[in-house]
Scaffold this motif. Structure first.
Motif, PDB file in Angstrom:
ATOM      1  N   GLU A 488      11.186 -76.279  64.526  1.00 16.47           N
ATOM      2  CA  GLU A 488      11.371 -75.772  63.162  1.00 16.47           C
ATOM      3  C   GLU A 488      10.042 -75.507  62.470  1.00 16.47           C
ATOM      4  O   GLU A 488       9.898 -74.527  61.735  1.00 16.47           O
ATOM      5  CB  GLU A 488      12.197 -76.750  62.330  1.00 16.47           C
ATOM      6  N   ILE A 489       9.049 -76.355  62.716  1.00 17.99           N
ATOM      7  CA  ILE A 489       7.782 -76.237  61.983  1.00 17.99           C
ATOM      8  C   ILE A 489       6.761 -75.346  62.699  1.00 17.99           C
ATOM      9  O   ILE A 489       5.923 -74.707  62.045  1.00 17.99           O
ATOM     10  CB  ILE A 489       7.170 -77.639  61.710  1.00 17.99           C
ATOM     11  N   ASN A 490       6.810 -75.265  64.042  1.00 21.71           N
ATOM     12  CA  ASN A 490       5.774 -74.527  64.765  1.00 21.71           C
ATOM     13  C   ASN A 490       5.708 -73.038  64.435  1.00 21.71           C
ATOM     14  O   ASN A 490       4.609 -72.476  64.322  1.00 21.71           O
ATOM     15  CB  ASN A 490       5.949 -74.729  66.280  1.00 21.71           C
ATOM     16  N   PRO A 491       6.839 -72.337  64.252  1.00 21.32           N
ATOM     17  CA  PRO A 491       6.733 -70.924  63.841  1.00 21.32           C
ATOM     18  C   PRO A 491       5.981 -70.760  62.511  1.00 21.32           C
ATOM     19  O   PRO A 491       5.231 -69.786  62.335  1.00 21.32           O
ATOM     20  CB  PRO A 491       8.201 -70.503  63.707  1.00 21.32           C
ATOM     21  N   ILE A 492       6.183 -71.706  61.613  1.00 23.91           N
ATOM     22  CA  ILE A 492       5.480 -71.654  60.327  1.00 23.91           C
ATOM     23  C   ILE A 492       3.988 -71.890  60.538  1.00 23.91           C
ATOM     24  O   ILE A 492       3.142 -71.183  59.978  1.00 23.91           O
ATOM     25  CB  ILE A 492       6.061 -72.696  59.351  1.00 23.91           C
ATOM     26  N   SER A 498      -2.321 -72.276  62.317  1.00 24.69           N
ATOM     27  CA  SER A 498      -2.568 -73.716  62.280  1.00 24.69           C
ATOM     28  C   SER A 498      -2.051 -74.320  63.586  1.00 24.69           C
ATOM     29  O   SER A 498      -1.065 -73.830  64.160  1.00 24.69           O
ATOM     30  CB  SER A 498      -1.839 -74.337  61.088  1.00 24.69           C
ATOM     31  N   ALA A 499      -2.706 -75.370  64.051  1.00 21.68           N
ATOM     32  CA  ALA A 499      -2.347 -75.991  65.335  1.00 21.68           C
ATOM     33  C   ALA A 499      -0.899 -76.448  65.350  1.00 21.68           C
ATOM     34  O   ALA A 499      -0.416 -77.054  64.394  1.00 21.68           O
ATOM     35  CB  ALA A 499      -3.272 -77.178  65.601  1.00 21.68           C
ATOM     36  N   LYS A 500      -0.205 -76.138  66.452  1.00 23.61           N
ATOM     37  CA  LYS A 500       1.203 -76.523  66.585  1.00 23.61           C
ATOM     38  C   LYS A 500       1.310 -78.024  66.869  1.00 23.61           C
ATOM     39  O   LYS A 500       0.344 -78.666  67.280  1.00 23.61           O
ATOM     40  CB  LYS A 500       1.863 -75.724  67.710  1.00 23.61           C
ATOM     41  N   VAL A 501       2.510 -78.574  66.648  1.00 21.88           N
ATOM     42  CA  VAL A 501       2.776 -79.988  66.937  1.00 21.88           C
ATOM     43  C   VAL A 501       3.644 -80.073  68.186  1.00 21.88           C
ATOM     44  O   VAL A 501       4.414 -79.158  68.497  1.00 21.88           O
ATOM     45  CB  VAL A 501       3.467 -80.690  65.749  1.00 21.88           C
ATOM     46  N   ASN A 502       3.520 -81.186  68.904  1.00 19.35           N
ATOM     47  CA  ASN A 502       4.250 -81.366  70.162  1.00 19.35           C
ATOM     48  C   ASN A 502       5.476 -82.248  70.017  1.00 19.35           C
ATOM     49  O   ASN A 502       6.315 -82.310  70.917  1.00 19.35           O
ATOM     50  CB  ASN A 502       3.325 -81.965  71.233  1.00 19.35           C
ATOM     51  N   GLN A 503       5.549 -82.970  68.931  1.00 19.42           N
ATOM     52  CA  GLN A 503       6.681 -83.863  68.721  1.00 19.42           C
ATOM     53  C   GLN A 503       7.014 -83.940  67.236  1.00 19.42           C
ATOM     54  O   GLN A 503       6.238 -83.516  66.384  1.00 19.42           O
ATOM     55  CB  GLN A 503       6.361 -85.265  69.253  1.00 19.42           C
ATOM     56  N   PRO A 514      -4.741 -78.236  54.909  1.00 23.69           N
ATOM     57  CA  PRO A 514      -5.293 -77.401  53.831  1.00 23.69           C
ATOM     58  C   PRO A 514      -4.756 -75.972  53.800  1.00 23.69           C
ATOM     59  O   PRO A 514      -4.727 -75.340  52.747  1.00 23.69           O
ATOM     60  CB  PRO A 514      -6.808 -77.415  54.098  1.00 23.69           C
ATOM     61  N   ASN A 515      -4.321 -75.432  54.961  1.00 16.20           N
ATOM     62  CA  ASN A 515      -3.867 -74.037  54.980  1.00 16.20           C
ATOM     63  C   ASN A 515      -2.349 -73.902  54.858  1.00 16.20           C
ATOM     64  O   ASN A 515      -1.809 -72.808  54.987  1.00 16.20           O
ATOM     65  CB  ASN A 515      -4.345 -73.340  56.255  1.00 16.20           C
ATOM     66  N   ILE A 516      -1.656 -75.011  54.599  1.00 22.52           N
ATOM     67  CA  ILE A 516      -0.204 -74.979  54.415  1.00 22.52           C
ATOM     68  C   ILE A 516       0.095 -75.231  52.935  1.00 22.52           C
ATOM     69  O   ILE A 516      -0.287 -76.272  52.389  1.00 22.52           O
ATOM     70  CB  ILE A 516       0.498 -76.049  55.282  1.00 22.52           C
TER      71      ILE A 516
END
Length: 623
Positions: A488-492, A498-503, A514-516
């Motif tokens: 849900e968050i990685n496309p944003i 900004s670096a994606k999350v793995n979990q 800072p960029n969100i």
């Protein structure tokens, strides 16, 4: 005419006097507002605007405490802008362009609707002082009015002298006479006085300008407002300002009048505001600049009168006219009145306590330009504090002061009392070491409880502040406790590079990047659902965003403030004899003797007092 004894007499009805009178009366003190012309209550003598860099924070603080400036700024606004929006929230500063006539009218109506407040039109020519204590005032007609305390808010009227080229004449403002008698009496009582100067630009006929040649300066697309009360509303329509520039030709025309300028031929000897120089001062000091900005500001909704911001001058009227006609868009300009400079008396504010009561005469308070400040907002905040403390004193209650980590008002007054000023003092965000704490968005959270305790802020205002505080706190807690899945968050995050999350992880951690921003995080379904379900308004959403994104900075600054505040509780006995501390530098002893700081913290901020001097003082006091 005046048989009763007033609790508080306020002299002068500018921004400082109006706030002082309102505060004292609303706290239950029988108050008299004396002014030379009741038609000019809260007159905007210079630019038709309220707020600006750091000044907007002050207006919000006045409103949070229960003052009137924020309310009147909203009801008379014709344009709203949040300045410095591209920077961090500590720098955001609200500003409104005002309808000059409506501003003064709304102020008068508010004052006339205030219980415990009487009015009288006449010049106060002196004070009644007995045994080192003020007991009233004397008017130019010889009438004596008794009062338990007096607040002087004389603005630029004390021995005011207006300059236009090689002409000068007495006056406190265009078309109004100067006030005489008070300075001379105060000097006889032992006060030091000085002279300052300020200026104002020409007012011109907007019908004679070609706005198509200028760049339009609109207000914010989604304007906010000053007051935290729901009673005022944001603007639904706005008037545009415009911008144009001077040129080398304009500068050359202005220089032709320098030999007749009171600034350059020695007739004006006093210092003017460093950060709002006259046009002749600008082209003299910044000779390498081939142009300067001019902001063309309408004076109201319906009037054609226009304020030429950036063209403050005391040059001869013919030089002003000739030069302005060479400005793009001003080729056919018609004057309503020329610009002028004004010199006036002030009293170095180191002669005051933090309550703004004078050290020499009990019950006598100074507020506004009499203390060496410049600006409506600085004056209004001092008036509010002087009115509060005058009322508290006559009712034998503890004084009310604000510390540097509590309000810009606290920074302003501490700077004046501790450091003094030899040129007109103007507030900037850079003067506040705790500006991350002193934001415009949280002035109500910082100060409304204090205003409520004083009897100025209503219970309705307090309840609204508490609801905002709790709603923002709950929203922050939602981010701290709610998780979001990578899908849900990685496309944003990808869209913002900004670096994606793995979990799965807490929303707080992602939102703190800072960029969100809020627009990004609202794309998460649970966030938008929370906002809609709890009917959160823009004010609460903004407050929560700031608390999430700047949590570390806020906590660090609060910790630094707490450490330094400890010295505020180390009181210096009244009348302390510094001459006996031989191991302290001579300069420090002289400065401390003259200023008589009330705490070690205040002593540490005095120019010329070193950390070593403070260490010696602490040892001598058994600390």
């Amino acid at each position: 005419m005046f048989n009763e004894v007033y609790d508080v007499i306020v002299v002068g009805a500018g921004h400082a006097g109006s706030e002082a009178a309102a505060a004292a009366a609303n706290m239950g003190s029988k108050t008299l507002l004396v002014t030379m012309n009741l038609q000019n209550i809260a007159q905007m003598s210079c630019n038709p605007a309220m707020g600006g860099i750091a000044k907007g924070q002050i207006v919000r603080e006045i409103d949070a405490l229960g003052g009137y400036s924020g309310i009147v700024s909203d009801t008379s606004a014709i344009q709203f802008k949040m300045l410095n929006k591209s920077k961090g929230p500590a720098m955001w500063s609200p500003r409104v362009q005002s309808d000059r006539m409506r501003f003064a009218e709304d102020w008068r109506m508010l004052l006339e609707g205030t219980a415990n407040l009487d009015f009288y039109q006449e010049m106060v020519s002196g004070l009644l002082v007995e045994g080192g204590k003020v007991v009233g005032v004397r008017t130019s007609l010889g009438i004596q009015i008794k009062g338990k305390s007096v607040v002087l808010t004389n603005g630029t009227f004390l021995n005011g002298l207006i300059h236009i080229g090689d002409k000068n004449f007495g006056g406190g403002r265009a078309g109004e006479r100067a006030a005489t008698g008070i300075t001379e009496q105060l000097v006889d009582l032992g006060f030091d006085s000085g002279r300052m100067k300020t200026g104002t630009p020409p007012r011109v006929d907007g019908r004679s300008l070609d706005f198509s040649k200028m760049s339009e300066q609109p207000g914010d697309e989604n304007p906010e407002k000053f007051s935290y009360l729901k009673a005022t509303r944001p603007l639904t329509k706005q008037r545009a300002c415009h911008m144009t520039y001077t040129s080398l030709e304009v500068h050359d025309l202005l220089r032709e009048g320098f030999d007749r300028s009171p600034m350059f031929n020695g007739r004006i000897k006093s210092l003017g505001p460093r950060y709002c120089p006259s046009i002749e001062d600008k082209i003299n000091r910044f000779a390498d600049k081939d142009r300067h900005q001019l902001f063309i500001e309408p004076e109201g909704w319906n009037t054609c009168e226009v304020y030429v911001n950036g063209f403050s001058t005391s040059l001869p009227e013919d030089v002003q006219f000739k030069a302005l006609r060479s400005v793009v868009g001003f080729e056919n300009v018609k004057f309503f009145r020329p610009g002028y400079a004004i010199e006036y008396d002030y009293f170095p504010p180191t002669q005051l306590k933090h309550t703004l009561e004078t050290k020499i005469v009990q019950g006598l308070y100074f507020a506004g330009q009499i203390n060496g400040t410049t600006g409506y907002e600085e004056a209004a905040s001092q008036g509010l504090m002087a009115g509060i403390n005058a009322s508290l004193k006559v009712n034998e209650k503890d004084a009310f002061t604000l510390k540097r980590d509590e309000a810009y008002i606290g920074v302003l007054i501490d700077d004046l009392i501790t450091k003094g000023t030899e040129e007109p003092y103007r507030m900037f965000t850079s003067r506040a070491e705790y500006r991350t704490l002193l934001r415009q968005d949280n002035a109500d959270l910082r100060l409304t409880p204090k205003g409520f305790e004083l009897g100025l802020a209503s219970e309705n205002r307090l309840r609204r502040m508490e609801e905002k505080h709790q709603a923002a706190k709950n929203f922050v807690s939602f981010f701290e406790t709610t998780s979001v899945k990578p899908e849900e968050i990685n496309p944003i995050l990808e869209s913002k590079k900004s670096a994606k999350v793995n979990q799965s992880g807490k929303l707080f951690k992602v939102f703190a990047r800072p960029n969100i921003d809020m627009a990004d995080i609202r794309k998460v379904e649970s966030v938008e659902s929370y906002i809609q379900d709890h009917n959160l308004d823009r004010e609460i959403i903004e407050q929560a965003e700031i608390q999430v994104k700047y949590a570390g900075y806020i906590a660090k600054e609060k910790n630094n403030a707490d450490k330094l505040t400890r010295l505020e509780y180390v009181k210096i006995p009244e009348g302390f004899d510094y001459s006996q501390i031989k191991s302290m530098s001579f300069e420090a002893r002289e400065k401390l003797k003259n200023i008589q700081p009330t705490t070690v913290s205040q002593a540490s901020r005095i120019s010329g007092v070193s950390p070593n001097d403070i260490s010696v003082l602490l040892v001598y006091m058994g600390r």
